[in-house]
Write a protein that holds these residues in place. Structure first.
Motif, PDB file in Angstrom:
ATOM      1  N   HIS A 159      -5.636   5.527  -2.528  1.00  0.00           N
ATOM      2  CA  HIS A 159      -6.285   4.703  -3.557  1.00  0.00           C
ATOM      3  C   HIS A 159      -6.101   3.221  -3.228  1.00  0.00           C
ATOM      4  O   HIS A 159      -7.016   2.415  -3.398  1.00  0.00           O
ATOM      5  CB  HIS A 159      -5.714   5.017  -4.946  1.00  0.00           C
ATOM      6  N   CYS A 160      -4.915   2.855  -2.739  1.00  0.00           N
ATOM      7  CA  CYS A 160      -4.661   1.480  -2.312  1.00  0.00           C
ATOM      8  C   CYS A 160      -5.614   1.084  -1.180  1.00  0.00           C
ATOM      9  O   CYS A 160      -6.166  -0.021  -1.177  1.00  0.00           O
ATOM     10  CB  CYS A 160      -3.216   1.325  -1.844  1.00  0.00           C
ATOM     11  N   THR A 205      -9.008   0.450  -2.639  1.00  0.00           N
ATOM     12  CA  THR A 205      -9.030  -0.798  -3.402  1.00  0.00           C
ATOM     13  C   THR A 205      -9.130  -2.010  -2.478  1.00  0.00           C
ATOM     14  O   THR A 205      -9.938  -2.920  -2.715  1.00  0.00           O
ATOM     15  CB  THR A 205      -7.770  -0.905  -4.283  1.00  0.00           C
ATOM     16  N   ILE A 206      -8.336  -2.013  -1.427  1.00  0.00           N
ATOM     17  CA  ILE A 206      -8.344  -3.131  -0.481  1.00  0.00           C
ATOM     18  C   ILE A 206      -9.666  -3.191   0.279  1.00  0.00           C
ATOM     19  O   ILE A 206     -10.253  -4.258   0.456  1.00  0.00           O
ATOM     20  CB  ILE A 206      -7.149  -3.043   0.473  1.00  0.00           C
ATOM     21  N   TYR A 260      -2.207  -7.096  -3.725  1.00  0.00           N
ATOM     22  CA  TYR A 260      -1.396  -6.731  -2.567  1.00  0.00           C
ATOM     23  C   TYR A 260      -0.997  -7.966  -1.785  1.00  0.00           C
ATOM     24  O   TYR A 260      -1.683  -8.983  -1.819  1.00  0.00           O
ATOM     25  CB  TYR A 260      -2.165  -5.761  -1.655  1.00  0.00           C
ATOM     26  N   MET A 299       0.845  -1.193   0.000  1.00  0.00           N
ATOM     27  CA  MET A 299       0.000   0.000   0.000  1.00  0.00           C
ATOM     28  C   MET A 299       0.877   1.238   0.000  1.00  0.00           C
ATOM     29  O   MET A 299       1.796   1.346   0.814  1.00  0.00           O
ATOM     30  CB  MET A 299      -0.890   0.047   1.242  1.00  0.00           C
ATOM     31  N   THR A 300       0.575   2.179  -0.904  1.00  0.00           N
ATOM     32  CA  THR A 300       1.368   3.407  -0.968  1.00  0.00           C
ATOM     33  C   THR A 300       0.531   4.676  -0.904  1.00  0.00           C
ATOM     34  O   THR A 300       1.088   5.762  -0.761  1.00  0.00           O
ATOM     35  CB  THR A 300       2.203   3.438  -2.261  1.00  0.00           C
TER      36      THR A 300
END
Length: 72
Positions: free
Chosen positions: A18-19, A22-23, A65, A14-15
């Motif tokens: 948005h990550c 998404t998760i 991920y 995760m950065t």
């Protein structure tokens, strides 16, 4: 039906926010009744779900991920 359990999952890759989104969406798609809280800082998710940790880890992996068990 199994009772809900609290799962703490460590997430890799995760950065950004948005990550996180998404998760969160991937976990809620797998279990719409789940209470999902994903934290970018610290790289973890807290999920209250009747699914197993393995099922949740698979959902995260399918979203692209890495994931594993955190401190439950």
């Amino acid at each position: 039906m199994q009772a809900s359990k609290v799962h703490i999952l460590r997430i890799e890759g995760m950065t950004c926010e948005h990550c996180v989104k998404t998760i969160t969406e991937a976990l809620q798609a797998r279990d719409p009744a789940a209470d999902v809280k994903v934290k970018l800082q610290g790289g973890e998710a807290r999920v209250v779900s009747s699914l197993s940790s393995d099922e949740l880890i698979i959902a995260i992996a399918e979203a692209g991920y890495g994931a594993g068990l955190g401190n439950n």
